[in-house]
Design an enzyme around this catalytic site. Structure first.
Site, PDB file in Angstrom:
ATOM      1  CD  GLU A 355      32.214  80.514  10.429  1.00 19.30           C
ATOM      2  OE1 GLU A 355      33.194  79.725  10.318  1.00 19.30           O
ATOM      3  OE2 GLU A 355      32.016  81.552   9.333  1.00 19.30           O
ATOM      4  CD  GLU A 639      36.565  86.273  11.366  1.00 19.07           C
ATOM      5  OE1 GLU A 639      36.152  85.638  11.315  1.00 19.07           O
ATOM      6  OE2 GLU A 639      35.025  87.259  10.873  1.00 19.07           O
TER       7      GLU A 639
END
Length: 757
Positions: A355, A639
């Protein structure tokens, strides 16, 4: 080689062409040219190299690297802004012998990086290329320029595979000379070339290995003690042709390398030995890791054999914090490490998996925190230039949810991202909130003016989505992303009503856009945005808030936003704050907010008389909480609140990173409320000192190197009395707000105050 003595051209690369080579995708071609100088080396006054690439490059003059920066030219919105770098190579050119040898090594970088997640496989182009110009000025005033051209040669370098996500392979045997490659040239679009304004990416420190051991399966593992971003560096000798393979990961699971969160990012480097003493450093990739698995090491691997090189964009450290609770101090340190790892050319979401994109929502939440810990002015200004360009060219006129917006090249099925199309709250609000953070931190009106057009574009893109009721309840939203009560497979399934979140965000953005327009002297625009803000507030209160201050969806996030953004006033604000405090107590002081609410929930509590609840929320250790990851050994911000579960297993969700700064945005509140150091005017031209002690912390020390100079605040509680020490730059005014109700005006120098609590 083209040689001329004409005046310096407008573009330093005007005579250069892009060079590419016919090579396998993983091979990093080496381009070379040998240049006879037109005068003696002793007559050289200056020598300058300019270079850029569609990809990343390394340049040498006479075998000497021209810079210690890496991954040049970095990542920008290449379609409209490809930056070039300028290097002073005078000493190298003046001090050499014979002809000058120029070398350019070209890697895939972000241009052909197969970027994104899942099957995105997004590239800017099929072919990478590099361009450069060397300019030498002699004592007699003559100028010699040598540029990339079809006269340059190319051969394979020792880099046989290079990918930001997958890693790099280096074959030391090829250092003796790689196979020749055919060279292709193409013209440069000089309209997209721009001088680099963002700070370069550099190596910043080397972290030694802490421990080497065998895993349950017999694999050799190494722990560096800190989750970081960069690569390994080492020198080794073994048999010619032997292969060393190194895999990287952030965590362990069941005693083995925890690679599942990396998804398709292999994060694997390979090194083939020459038989002699070989030095390896894979500078065409980077990894997010704390642990490494090493295979094929000749002999017994020792901790002293390896070091981890920390790599990120150059930023001066400006803010520091420590306090009596070591876990809170570690939380702030973790946010610093996450910022370092994710401020690599662009502000990314994460640095390890497939990502590593410039998600706008993450930096919208974290910009204020980031701009306290480091000087982010140039770094974020460069990124905001790209945000403006991407927004100007977006087909729907909306701020993309990643900048640079590389996912427009993704190989997703048609409509795959349609649910994310159009303006989005928080993510799109980065166009406003990031400039707002920079304005507060640095007070630069010229840059505020440069950032203002993107603010206006963002708000203009929202206006068609405002309903007849005056609410932002149309379009698609991420909402309170990663609400801890959302299931792992659906991070958008939050408690907070997405329209409530969006409408509160619209009010904040319109309000600051009005302030910015006023600062810039644009009265008409200021009036426009003040009107939008007023209408939004009225609609929010009318449709989302009842007489008791209960906000629609009645969860911590909606109260945090409505209070902190100033949507609610007077009695409604007090009642909403009381309800928020009640929700926090009912949750057992565990966090119940996601991306939208987390940066603001402690602010909403402390600014409405609920300081104790804010402290207890901060200091909670059970999951979900800010301190839970630290009790699990985290050295960066996660996260998810539960990226690692209490039993040591990794969260089962597909999206799990151990290095994401967004949920660490609470450190802005820690700096300003616990630490007590706030701006009272943009750029800290005036300072507000207002420490708010609470249960569980007995002392705190905070410092910040502002544009005016160093400011520091230290406080300690003993026997029911608060002592505050303040140090200010010369002639900088400050208002010191004390718990006993006094506000003291001071200017410059050191000051000590005591107050009853």
């Amino acid at each position: 080689m083209p040689v001329s003595a004409s005046p310096v051209p407008v573009s330093p690369l005007s005579e250069a062409v892009f060079l590419s080579a016919e090579a396998a995708e993983g091979v990093a071609p080496r381009f070379t040219a040998t240049v006879p100088l037109t005068a003696l080396r002793d007559d050289v006054v200056t020598a300058t190299l300019w270079a850029t690439a569609r990809g990343v490059y390394e340049a040498e003059v006479d075998g000497v690297p021209v810079t210690d920066s890496v991954l040049n030219p970095g990542w920008t919105s290449y379609e409209w802004r490809l930056t070039y770098q300028q290097f002073d190579v005078t000493d190298t050119v003046r001090g050499g012998h014979d002809d000058v040898r120029l070398t350019l090594i070209l890697g895939n970088g972000w241009w052909r990086g197969h970027l994104g997640f899942g099957d995105a496989d997004a590239d800017y182009g099929d072919e990478i290329a590099v361009a450069a110009t060397l300019e030498v000025v002699y004592r007699d005033g003559s100028v010699q320029r040598v540029s990339t051209s079809d006269a340059w040669g190319a051969a394979a370098s020792d880099v046989t595979r290079n990918s930001l996500y997958r890693g790099q392979s280096v074959d030391a045997r090829l250092r003796e000379g790689g196979a020749p490659l055919a060279v292709r040239t193409s013209e440069i679009d000089h309209g997209v070339l721009a001088p680099q304004t963002s700070p370069p990416v550099r190596r910043h420190e080397a972290v030694p290995a802490q421990r080497v051991w065998r895993s349950p399966s017999g694999r050799t593992l190494v722990d560096f003690g800190q989750n970081l971003v960069g690569w390994l560096r080492f020198t080794v000798q073994g048999s010619r042709g032997d292969l060393i393979r190194i895999r990287h990961a952030e965590v362990l699971e069941d005693g083995e390398l925890g690679v599942r969160p990396l998804r398709s990012a292999d994060a694997t480097d390979e090194f083939v030995l020459s038989g002699g003493v070989d030095a390896f450093e894979p500078t065409f990739t980077f990894h997010g890791f704390r642990y490494a698995e090493v295979e094929g090491w000749p002999g017994e691997l020792r901790a002293a054999d390896l070091e981890a090189v920390v790599v990120h964009s150059e930023m001066a450290r400006t803010g520091r914090f420590s306090c009596s609770d070591p876990l809170v101090t570690r939380l702030v340190d973790n946010s610093v490490w996450s910022q370092r790892g994710n401020f690599l050319s662009v502000p990314t979401d994460c640095p390890q998996r497939d990502e590593r994109l410039g998600w706008t929502g993450d930096i919208a939440a974290f910009a204020a925190s980031a701009s306290f810990s480091f000087d982010t002015a140039d770094f974020l200004d460069s990124w905001l230039q790209d945000l403006r360009l991407e927004t100007e060219h977006a087909p729907d006129g909306a701020v993309p949810f990643v900048v640079p917006a590389v996912l427009k090249y993704a190989n997703f099925p048609a409509g795959h991202l349609s649910e994310w199309a159009g303006p989005t709250a928080i993510w799109g609000d980065a166009a406003v909130w990031v400039p707002q953070a920079l304005w507060q931190a640095y007070g630069d009106a010229d840059r505020l003016a440069a950032h203002y057009p993107a603010m206006a574009m963002h708000l203009s893109s929202i206006e068609p989505l405002i309903s007849e009721r005056g609410l932002w309840e149309r379009g698609n939203q991420f909402g309170d992303w990663l609400d801890p009560d959302a299931p792992p497979e659906d991070p958008a399934a939050a408690k907070a009503d997405a329209a409530v979140v969006a409408t509160a965000c619209l009010y904040r953005s319109a309000s600051f856009a009005a302030e910015a327009a006023a600062v810039l002297g644009n009265d008409a625009e200021a009036h426009r945005w003040r009107g939008l803000a007023a209408r939004t507030r009225d609609a929010f209160v009318r449709h989302y808030v009842d007489d008791d201050g209960i906000v629609r969806s009645d969860c911590a996030t909606v109260y945090a936003l409505a209070i902190t953004f100033g949507v609610l006033e007077g009695d409604l604000r007090s009642r909403a704050a009381a309800r928020l405090a009640e929700i926090v107590r009912e949750s057992g002081f565990r966090v119940t907010t996601g991306f939208a609410g987390t940066p603001y929930v402690t602010w909403a509590l402390s600014e409405t008389g609920h300081v104790d609840e804010a402290y207890r929320l901060l200091l909670e250790k059970e999951c979900p909480s800010w301190l839970y990851p630290i009790t699990m050994g985290a050295t960066t911000v996660w996260e998810r609140w539960d990226s690692m579960l209490p039993d040591g297993s990794i969260n089962p969700g597909e999206m799990t990173s151990f290095n994401h700064y967004a949920l660490g945005a609470v450190v802005d509140w820690i700096h300003q409320v616990v630490g007590g150091l706030r701006p009272a005017a943009p750029g800290y031209a005036r300072v507000r000192v207002e420490p708010r002690p609470g249960p569980g912390i007995e002392w705190a020390e905070t410092s910040l190197r502002t544009r005016q100079g160093e400011v520091s605040v230290a406080w300690r509680v003993a026997s029911g009395e608060l002592t505050v020490e303040v140090a200010l730059p010369d002639d900088v005014p400050a208002e010191v707000v004390l718990p006993d109700g006094r506000t003291v005006e001071v200017r410059g120098g050191g000051h000590v105050f005591t107050s009853t609590l």
